[in-house]
Motif scaffolding. Structure first.
Motif, PDB file in Angstrom:
ATOM      1  N   GLY A  53      27.075  25.644  46.847  1.00 30.20           N
ATOM      2  CA  GLY A  53      27.849  26.885  47.259  1.00 30.20           C
ATOM      3  C   GLY A  53      26.678  28.480  47.768  1.00 30.20           C
ATOM      4  N   ASP A  54      27.541  29.193  48.231  1.00 27.92           N
ATOM      5  CA  ASP A  54      26.873  30.447  49.280  1.00 27.92           C
ATOM      6  C   ASP A  54      27.145  31.433  48.357  1.00 27.92           C
ATOM      7  N   PHE A  55      26.502  31.470  47.380  1.00 25.03           N
ATOM      8  CA  PHE A  55      27.052  32.848  46.631  1.00 25.03           C
ATOM      9  C   PHE A  55      26.780  34.017  46.890  1.00 25.03           C
ATOM     10  N   ASN A  56      25.237  34.024  47.925  1.00 28.96           N
ATOM     11  CA  ASN A  56      25.191  35.229  48.218  1.00 28.96           C
ATOM     12  C   ASN A  56      25.468  35.703  49.975  1.00 28.96           C
ATOM     13  N   ALA A  57      26.058  34.561  50.449  1.00 31.62           N
ATOM     14  CA  ALA A  57      26.176  34.238  51.996  1.00 31.62           C
ATOM     15  C   ALA A  57      25.194  34.320  52.558  1.00 31.62           C
ATOM     16  N   ASP A  58      24.059  33.722  52.473  1.00 28.10           N
ATOM     17  CA  ASP A  58      22.976  33.724  53.893  1.00 28.10           C
ATOM     18  C   ASP A  58      23.228  32.512  54.205  1.00 28.10           C
ATOM     19  N   GLY A  59      23.964  31.606  54.260  1.00 28.71           N
ATOM     20  CA  GLY A  59      23.602  29.815  55.111  1.00 28.71           C
ATOM     21  C   GLY A  59      22.773  28.944  54.305  1.00 28.71           C
ATOM     22  N   TRP A  60      22.259  29.864  52.898  1.00 29.43           N
ATOM     23  CA  TRP A  60      21.566  28.839  51.969  1.00 29.43           C
ATOM     24  C   TRP A  60      21.852  28.119  50.568  1.00 29.43           C
ATOM     25  N   PRO A  61      22.611  26.935  50.925  1.00 30.00           N
ATOM     26  CA  PRO A  61      23.693  26.337  50.074  1.00 30.00           C
ATOM     27  C   PRO A  61      22.623  26.828  48.235  1.00 30.00           C
ATOM     28  N   ASP A  62      23.234  27.284  47.719  1.00 26.61           N
ATOM     29  CA  ASP A  62      22.705  27.273  46.333  1.00 26.61           C
ATOM     30  C   ASP A  62      23.456  26.679  44.903  1.00 26.61           C
ATOM     31  N   PHE A  74      22.556  27.020  34.714  1.00 29.88           N
ATOM     32  CA  PHE A  74      21.715  27.449  35.200  1.00 29.88           C
ATOM     33  C   PHE A  74      22.190  28.139  36.400  1.00 29.88           C
ATOM     34  N   LEU A  75      22.291  29.313  37.161  1.00 24.92           N
ATOM     35  CA  LEU A  75      21.938  30.065  38.795  1.00 24.92           C
ATOM     36  C   LEU A  75      20.924  29.722  39.601  1.00 24.92           C
ATOM     37  N   LEU A  76      21.176  28.692  39.797  1.00 31.51           N
ATOM     38  CA  LEU A  76      19.401  29.109  41.020  1.00 31.51           C
ATOM     39  C   LEU A  76      20.215  29.575  42.411  1.00 31.51           C
ATOM     40  N   ARG A  77      18.916  29.696  43.007  1.00 25.00           N
ATOM     41  CA  ARG A  77      18.748  30.349  44.393  1.00 25.00           C
ATOM     42  C   ARG A  77      18.158  29.741  45.295  1.00 25.00           C
ATOM     43  N   ASN A  78      18.723  29.132  46.494  1.00 25.26           N
ATOM     44  CA  ASN A  78      18.124  28.821  47.455  1.00 25.26           C
ATOM     45  C   ASN A  78      17.216  29.650  47.858  1.00 25.26           C
ATOM     46  N   GLU A  79      15.790  29.331  48.266  1.00 31.24           N
ATOM     47  CA  GLU A  79      15.100  30.470  48.748  1.00 31.24           C
ATOM     48  C   GLU A  79      14.367  29.773  50.074  1.00 31.24           C
ATOM     49  N   GLY A  80      15.590  29.914  51.457  1.00 27.72           N
ATOM     50  CA  GLY A  80      15.018  29.335  52.640  1.00 27.72           C
ATOM     51  C   GLY A  80      14.887  28.210  52.848  1.00 27.72           C
ATOM     52  N   GLY A  81      15.941  27.453  51.934  1.00 30.40           N
ATOM     53  CA  GLY A  81      15.260  25.860  52.049  1.00 30.40           C
ATOM     54  C   GLY A  81      13.968  25.432  51.819  1.00 30.40           C
ATOM     55  N   LYS A  82      13.460  25.968  50.075  1.00 32.71           N
ATOM     56  CA  LYS A  82      11.983  25.017  50.096  1.00 32.71           C
ATOM     57  C   LYS A  82      12.129  25.632  48.491  1.00 32.71           C
ATOM     58  N   LYS A  83      12.838  25.781  47.908  1.00 32.59           N
ATOM     59  CA  LYS A  83      12.820  26.634  47.055  1.00 32.59           C
ATOM     60  C   LYS A  83      13.856  26.989  45.667  1.00 32.59           C
ATOM     61  N   PHE A  84      13.758  26.430  44.741  1.00 34.25           N
ATOM     62  CA  PHE A  84      15.540  26.815  43.886  1.00 34.25           C
ATOM     63  C   PHE A  84      14.838  27.584  42.860  1.00 34.25           C
ATOM     64  N   THR A  85      15.082  29.617  42.780  1.00 37.08           N
ATOM     65  CA  THR A  85      14.972  30.513  41.551  1.00 37.08           C
ATOM     66  C   THR A  85      16.114  30.632  40.433  1.00 37.08           C
TER      67      THR A  85
END
Length: 564
Positions: free
Chosen positions: A167-176, A208-219
């Protein structure tokens, strides 16, 4: 003797069920080239399926986890058959692990869909829980994948994971990502999990809630966003339950009557937090929640949730913002006693409302046979027509997905079944059903995101036609049970021949409207981003406005002083 008794009971149940003329499905598993069964590790857990067009040829493929068996990647040949291309796909690293759930999204936004696969342990030597890492594969764009688990920082935490959703919970266009975890600690055999085994304070796990960091990694931002509880997690679905344009999170927990019940989290975007609204919304279900189906069954513009359970399933009907959900399982006629896992809302007969499929199966290795459900939506009630529809399978059901595999306009169905650990009276293997009974008009909508995820995951499609308004959310995974449906929105339209208005609400709030759309076609809508001025332009304009206002205030003050 015991097996004979079970067989006789099945015959009695089959004979007693009335036959009704409804939508018909044809089991085309063998002729389509599907040869799969999920093999459990010790017992109970797995597996799931994911609908994915991994080669962008317009025909939807399927990835299915295998547990102790190898996973499969079935390439859709476009002629009604599939070919397992797993061995040459670059996904064979999964063979080391006992896989469970799967979901896909375009994580790096290169136009190709990537895969996330959950695991509970590695094969071979038994390990203590938490046992293993989960797996993430980047699509190379040439029909193969590469293992990017370490590259994306996903090899840092061991877990006992069940499902994954995008999903994109922070609406930045990168799927989390949300990963549901079950055990934090467990020393017994999985085949013997019971109520008495789950009361230990250290056993429940944190998701785990993992945020997509610009298509490079998950945090992992679970703590930052207020997801600090533990439970026996079976899945977390991103969904906009309150129609405010952002993605909330519905989390299914097993053994909710003894430990953490189901959880509904309200997304407080643009704030970086979720707020638990489980109790006030009535969604704190104290049940053995195995999975959920999402859909607006009564076309009132509000998303409803069918939650599977051991014994009785719950049909949670949305009453609107500020009002609690109401369980209408009895009122709607779906209060059957069974053990359910996967569930799918879909307009199988294309009459303009959502029907409901439910995959049932015993707690392997108990292995008492129980048929699946097919509930036809009759308006005020549902009616189980599984036998007449050809869907009363007695396999040990788990995950299930809907998609139009043959591109004839209606929705077909794939059900993941487990191999029995004990003697079982009927065959139990994964089945593919072709929909041969739909008669109404239809529309399919594929999304092509530009700022949003490239296939529209997390976005919403609304159709107004024939006096009805229907909505579909683009599935990001963990729906049904450990699975992900097609990302192509499907609408049954009955006798309606024209769409008056079609609205796409992209993640981030961008809206697009089409009018006078013809039926009986698949259309692709490409996102047209809203033209917004850059922040520096807005800041300069604000500074200029402040300067102008200041200039006139000073001039006015001088004029007053001169007059004095």
């Amino acid at each position: 003797m015991k097996r004979l008794k079970i067989f006789l009971l099945l015959l009695v149940a089959y004979a007693a069920e009335p036959v009704r003329s409804q939508s018909r499905f044809t089991d085309i598993t063998k002729q389509a080239g599907i040869d799969h069964v999920f093999k459990v590790y010790e017992g109970l857990f797995g597996g799931g399926a994911c609908v994915i067009d991994f080669n962008n040829d317009g025909f939807e493929d399927v990835y299915i986890t295998g547990g102790m068996n190898d996973d499969v990647l079935y390439k859709n040949n476009g002629n009604g058959t599939f070919t397992n291309v797993f061995s040459q796909s670059g996904l064979t690293a999964t063979r080391k692990y006992v896989t469970q759930g799967v979901a896909s999204a375009d994580v790096n936004r290169d136009g190709f869909v990537d895969l996330f696969i959950t695991t509970i342990t590695s094969r071979g030597v038994k390990q203590a829980i938490p046992r293993e890492i989960n797996l993430f594969f980047i699509n190379n764009g040439n029909g193969t994948f590469r293992d990017a688990t370490r590259e994306f920082g996903l090899d840092q935490e061991l877990s006992f994971s069940t499902s994954v959703s995008f999903g994109d919970f922070n609406a930045d266009g990168w799927p989390d990502i949300y990963v549901a975890n079950y055990f934090n600690e467990f020393k017994g055999e999985l085949s013997a999990v019971s109520d008495a085994d789950v009361v230990g304070a250290n056993q429940t796990a944190k998701g785990f809630l993992l945020r997509n960091e610009g298509g490079k990694k998950f945090t992992d931002v679970s703590d930052q966003y207020g997801i600090d509880f533990t439970g026996y997690g079976f899945g977390g679905i991103f969904t906009d339950y309150d129609n405010d344009g952002d993605q909330d999170l519905l989390i299914n927990h097993d053994f909710g009557f003894k430990r953490k019940p189901n959880v509904l989290l309200e997304n407080r975007y643009p704030r970086r937090s979720f707020r638990e609204v489980s109790k006030e919304s009535g969604m704190d279900l104290k049940i053995n929640s195995m999975g959920a189906a999402v859909g607006d069954y009564n076309n009132d513009g509000l998303m409803d949730y069918y939650v599977t359970n051991i014994r009785f399933n719950y049909f949670m009907v949305n009453q609107g913002v500020g009002k609690p959900f109401v369980n209408k399982a009895v009122e709607l006629g779906v209060d059957f006693h069974t053990i359910s896992w996967g569930a799918n809302f879909a307009d199988f007969d294309q009459d303009g409302d959502l029907d409901l499929y439910v995959a049932n199966g015993d707690l392997n290795p108990n292995c008492v046979a129980m048929a699946d459900f097919y509930f036809d939506n009759l308006g005020q009630k549902f009616q189980d027509n599984a036998r007449a529809a050809g869907l009363a399978d007695y396999g040990i059901g788990r995950g299930s997905v809907v998609f139009d595999y043959d591109r004839d306009g209606d929705l077909d169905l794939l059900v993941v079944n487990q191999e029995s650990l004990r003697d079982y009276p009927v065959p139990s293997f994964t089945r593919l059903y072709r929909n041969d009974g739909a008669s109404g008009n239809w529309l399919q909508v594929a999304l092509k995101g530009v700022k949003a995820e490239s296939h529209g995951i997390g976005s919403r499609v609304e159709v107004e036609a024939g006096g009805k308004k229907m909505i579909r959310e683009i599935d990001g995974g963990a729906s049904s049970h450990l699975s992900q449906n097609s990302v192509i929105a499907h609408f049954g339209l009955g006798k309606t021949t024209k769409i008056d208005r079609l609205t796409v609400i992209w993640t981030g709030g961008n809206r697009q409207v089409l009018t006078d759309v013809k039926t009986n076609q698949l259309i692709t809508i490409t996102e047209v981003p809203e033209k917004k001025l850059p922040y520096w332009v807005l800041l300069m304009a604000a500074a200029l406005l402040i300067g102008v206002i200041g200039f006139f205030m000073v001039r006015r003050r001088r004029s007053r002083n001169a007059g004095v």
